[in-house]
Design a protein around this motif. Structure first.
Motif, PDB file in Angstrom:
ATOM      1  N   UNK A  34      -4.180 -19.579  48.586  1.00 18.68           N
ATOM      2  CA  UNK A  34      -3.160 -18.945  48.206  1.00 18.68           C
ATOM      3  C   UNK A  34      -3.691 -18.577  46.578  1.00 18.68           C
ATOM      4  N   UNK A  35      -4.940 -19.608  46.818  1.00 20.14           N
ATOM      5  CA  UNK A  35      -6.092 -19.083  45.968  1.00 20.14           C
ATOM      6  C   UNK A  35      -6.496 -18.329  45.959  1.00 20.14           C
ATOM      7  N   UNK A  36      -6.959 -17.887  46.640  1.00 19.44           N
ATOM      8  CA  UNK A  36      -6.946 -16.420  47.458  1.00 19.44           C
ATOM      9  C   UNK A  36      -6.522 -15.175  46.814  1.00 19.44           C
ATOM     10  N   UNK A  37      -5.673 -15.040  47.037  1.00 23.88           N
ATOM     11  CA  UNK A  37      -4.223 -13.898  46.469  1.00 23.88           C
ATOM     12  C   UNK A  37      -4.287 -13.647  48.819  1.00 23.88           C
ATOM     13  N   UNK A  44       8.268 -21.055  48.728  1.00 20.40           N
ATOM     14  CA  UNK A  44       8.034 -21.706  47.747  1.00 20.40           C
ATOM     15  C   UNK A  44       7.744 -23.245  46.899  1.00 20.40           C
ATOM     16  N   UNK A  45       8.483 -24.173  47.893  1.00 15.68           N
ATOM     17  CA  UNK A  45       7.757 -24.914  47.588  1.00 15.68           C
ATOM     18  C   UNK A  45       6.434 -25.727  47.369  1.00 15.68           C
ATOM     19  N   UNK A  46       5.864 -24.896  48.168  1.00 19.91           N
ATOM     20  CA  UNK A  46       4.204 -24.734  48.209  1.00 19.91           C
ATOM     21  C   UNK A  46       3.830 -24.707  46.376  1.00 19.91           C
ATOM     22  N   UNK A  47       4.273 -23.267  46.337  1.00 18.92           N
ATOM     23  CA  UNK A  47       3.778 -23.098  44.704  1.00 18.92           C
ATOM     24  C   UNK A  47       5.024 -24.105  44.057  1.00 18.92           C
ATOM     25  N   UNK A  48       5.866 -24.318  44.037  1.00 22.09           N
ATOM     26  CA  UNK A  48       6.264 -25.523  43.118  1.00 22.09           C
ATOM     27  C   UNK A  48       5.778 -26.714  42.869  1.00 22.09           C
ATOM     28  N   UNK A  49       5.121 -27.333  44.794  1.00 19.66           N
ATOM     29  CA  UNK A  49       3.944 -28.193  44.233  1.00 19.66           C
ATOM     30  C   UNK A  49       3.076 -28.073  42.903  1.00 19.66           C
TER      31      UNK A  49
END
Length: 94
Positions: A34-37, A44-49
């Protein structure tokens, strides 16, 4: 691939990938992708966390919303906020 703000916010909090992944119960390899794109949309649940942890919107975290402020921290205390291109000092009662 859109630039997201995960690494910027994580380093502002002086927290490593391993510690953040443990705290949020997200596999370290997933957080790194996620961090490296390397994940275009992600779940969405991970982005929301992540957004909840950093106290920002998911859009801002994903690099979409430029309306949210950028906060500079010193010893976990906000010292400066940049909002809509203007810099503001944070005044505390310390």
């Amino acid at each position: 691939m859109r630039h997201n703000r995960i690494k910027e916010l994580r380093t502002n909090q002086n927290i490593g990938v391993e510690k953040l992944s443990e705290k949020l119960n997200i596999p370290q390899s997933t957080l790194t992708r996620y961090e490296n794109g390397n994940i275009e949309k992600g779940k969405l649940p991970i982005w929301q966390k992540l957004a909840n942890h950093f106290n920002v919107s998911v859009d801002y975290l994903q690099g979409v919303d430029i309306e949210n402020p950028s906060v500079t921290l010193k010893n976990d205390v906000p010292t400066e906020v940049i909002y809509k291109g203007k810099k503001y000092k944070v005044i505390t009662n310390e």
